[in-house]
Design a protein around this motif. Structure first.
Motif, PDB file in Angstrom:
ATOM      1  N   VAL A 145      44.131  58.260  13.316  1.00 16.36           N
ATOM      2  CA  VAL A 145      44.834  58.746  14.597  1.00 16.36           C
ATOM      3  C   VAL A 145      45.775  59.787  14.458  1.00 16.36           C
ATOM      4  CG1 VAL A 145      44.526  56.100  15.307  1.00 16.36           C
ATOM      5  CG2 VAL A 145      46.504  56.788  13.818  1.00 16.36           C
ATOM      6  N   LEU A 146      45.853  60.507  13.416  1.00 21.27           N
ATOM      7  CA  LEU A 146      46.849  61.409  12.944  1.00 21.27           C
ATOM      8  C   LEU A 146      46.446  62.800  13.590  1.00 21.27           C
ATOM      9  CD1 LEU A 146      47.351  60.483   9.136  1.00 21.27           C
ATOM     10  CD2 LEU A 146      48.322  59.606  11.219  1.00 21.27           C
ATOM     11  N   TYR A 147      47.400  63.715  13.587  1.00 17.90           N
ATOM     12  CA  TYR A 147      47.154  65.202  13.968  1.00 17.90           C
ATOM     13  C   TYR A 147      47.789  65.915  12.888  1.00 17.90           C
ATOM     14  CZ  TYR A 147      47.183  63.438  18.725  1.00 17.90           C
ATOM     15  OH  TYR A 147      46.692  62.777  19.887  1.00 17.90           O
ATOM     16  N   PHE A 148      47.359  67.193  12.752  1.00 20.05           N
ATOM     17  CA  PHE A 148      47.557  68.164  11.733  1.00 20.05           C
ATOM     18  C   PHE A 148      47.550  69.729  12.273  1.00 20.05           C
ATOM     19  CE2 PHE A 148      43.082  67.871  11.651  1.00 20.05           C
ATOM     20  CZ  PHE A 148      42.691  69.125  11.216  1.00 20.05           C
ATOM     21  N   ILE A 149      48.203  70.470  11.490  1.00 19.76           N
ATOM     22  CA  ILE A 149      48.339  71.895  11.822  1.00 19.76           C
ATOM     23  C   ILE A 149      47.283  72.530  10.963  1.00 19.76           C
ATOM     24  CG2 ILE A 149      49.762  74.034  12.020  1.00 19.76           C
ATOM     25  CD1 ILE A 149      50.348  72.306  14.039  1.00 19.76           C
ATOM     26  N   LYS A 150      46.073  73.132  12.039  1.00 20.33           N
ATOM     27  CA  LYS A 150      45.168  74.026  11.168  1.00 20.33           C
ATOM     28  C   LYS A 150      45.560  75.076  10.410  1.00 20.33           C
ATOM     29  CE  LYS A 150      40.371  75.316  11.661  1.00 20.33           C
ATOM     30  NZ  LYS A 150      39.645  74.379  10.902  1.00 20.33           N
ATOM     31  N   GLN A 151      46.045  75.065   9.160  1.00 20.57           N
ATOM     32  CA  GLN A 151      46.662  76.074   8.314  1.00 20.57           C
ATOM     33  C   GLN A 151      45.747  77.018   7.518  1.00 20.57           C
ATOM     34  OE1 GLN A 151      49.446  73.648   6.124  1.00 20.57           O
ATOM     35  NE2 GLN A 151      51.149  74.011   7.545  1.00 20.57           N
ATOM     36  N   HIS A 152      44.344  76.341   7.435  1.00 19.92           N
ATOM     37  CA  HIS A 152      43.382  77.139   6.716  1.00 19.92           C
ATOM     38  C   HIS A 152      41.994  77.087   7.846  1.00 19.92           C
ATOM     39  CE1 HIS A 152      40.163  78.163   4.108  1.00 19.92           C
ATOM     40  NE2 HIS A 152      41.245  78.640   2.919  1.00 19.92           N
ATOM     41  N   PRO A 153      41.412  78.428   7.738  1.00 25.42           N
ATOM     42  CA  PRO A 153      40.359  78.276   8.719  1.00 25.42           C
ATOM     43  C   PRO A 153      39.328  77.352   8.370  1.00 25.42           C
ATOM     44  CG  PRO A 153      40.650  80.588   8.051  1.00 25.42           C
ATOM     45  CD  PRO A 153      41.488  79.619   7.321  1.00 25.42           C
ATOM     46  N   ARG A 155      39.984  60.579  21.096  1.00 27.79           N
ATOM     47  CA  ARG A 155      40.189  59.293  20.293  1.00 27.79           C
ATOM     48  C   ARG A 155      40.691  58.362  21.003  1.00 27.79           C
ATOM     49  NH1 ARG A 155      43.342  61.371  15.241  1.00 27.79           N
ATOM     50  NH2 ARG A 155      44.508  61.928  17.015  1.00 27.79           N
ATOM     51  N   GLU A 156      39.897  57.226  21.483  1.00 31.57           N
ATOM     52  CA  GLU A 156      40.550  55.972  22.437  1.00 31.57           C
ATOM     53  C   GLU A 156      41.309  55.385  21.661  1.00 31.57           C
ATOM     54  OE1 GLU A 156      37.564  53.972  24.465  1.00 31.57           O
ATOM     55  OE2 GLU A 156      36.603  55.736  25.515  1.00 31.57           O
ATOM     56  N   HIS A 157      41.184  55.010  20.527  1.00 31.74           N
ATOM     57  CA  HIS A 157      42.155  54.303  19.696  1.00 31.74           C
ATOM     58  C   HIS A 157      43.132  54.888  19.124  1.00 31.74           C
ATOM     59  CE1 HIS A 157      39.589  56.595  16.844  1.00 31.74           C
ATOM     60  NE2 HIS A 157      40.545  56.410  16.028  1.00 31.74           N
ATOM     61  N   ALA A 158      43.322  56.220  19.448  1.00 33.28           N
ATOM     62  CA  ALA A 158      44.714  57.093  19.264  1.00 33.28           C
ATOM     63  C   ALA A 158      45.301  57.277  20.425  1.00 33.28           C
ATOM     64  CB  ALA A 158      44.278  58.152  18.514  1.00 33.28           C
TER      65      ALA A 158
END
Length: 215
Positions: A178-186, A97-100
């Motif tokens: 532009v956010l990040y997250f932890i993939k806690q569920h498949p 993501r260029e905008h991020a």
């Protein structure tokens, strides 16, 4: 003195390092920084997860007496650290993501910023065990609170990127996010339900647009 305004940063229940990354956020009007002003810095520190190894509730006590200048200087420290952490996140996730993109372009520079932050506030444990009270661990530091805050967050970033959890870190690829997250569920693909809805709507639009061109 800071007001009691609420933070504009999204708080998604992610680990502290990820919530910190997400103090850069976006809406239709563009990308925003939730650590720009003294009020915004105070609001995020009040709402953010507890900072481990930062003396118990110390940030909240400090916020009650911090001046606007104190908060502005802390905001500068936090923004530099946040941009470094986002550079690591972009590298780990191969974020397209260029905008991020982080303001810190170089990975070596980002690592240096994080290591410098942790070195500014060495901390140690102290055992507290009084009559009639369960023993407990207290954390102390000889550094001022702003340094302890940034050091505590930097420690959490180091923990994230050196643990197995780093493999579950994701960049949200919903349109404009532009956010990040932890993939806690498949089956989790997006940082939030709202982003999932936007992504599905965008896919639907693209399918119909492609169909119209083939007619």
């Amino acid at each position: 003195m800071p007001t009691g305004t609420a933070t504009r940063a999204p708080l998604l229940g992610e680990p502290l390092a990820v919530e910190f990354m997400n103090t850069v956020w976006a809406e239709r009007s563009g990308v925003h920084d939730a650590l720009t002003t003294a009020d915004e810095v105070a609001a995020w520190l009040r709402a953010a997860p507890r900072i481990p190894d930062c003396a118990d509730r110390e940030p909240h006590r400090w916020l009650a007496v911090a001046s606007t200048r104190d908060l502005e200087e802390t905001g500068k420290r936090l923004r530099e650290l946040r941009d470094a952490v986002r550079r690591l996140a972009a590298t780990q996730t191969e974020d397209p993501r260029e905008h991020a993109a982080s303001a810190v372009a170089d990975l070596v520079q980002a690592i240096s910023v994080i290591n410098h932050a942790t070195a500014q506030a060495p901390h140690w444990s102290r055992l507290d065990w009084r009559d009639g009270v369960e023993p407990r661990r207290l954390v102390q530091t000889g550094s001022k609170t702003p340094a302890a805050i940034t050091a505590g967050i930097a420690e959490q970033a180091i923990h994230l990127f050196t643990s197995e959890q780093r493999h579950e870190l994701r960049a949200c690829l919903a349109p404009g996010c532009v956010l990040y997250f932890i993939k806690q569920h498949p089956r989790r693909e997006w940082c939030s339900a709202a982003c999932g809805n936007r992504a599905r709507a965008a896919r639907h639009y693209q399918r119909h647009k492609a169909g119209d061109r083939t007619r």
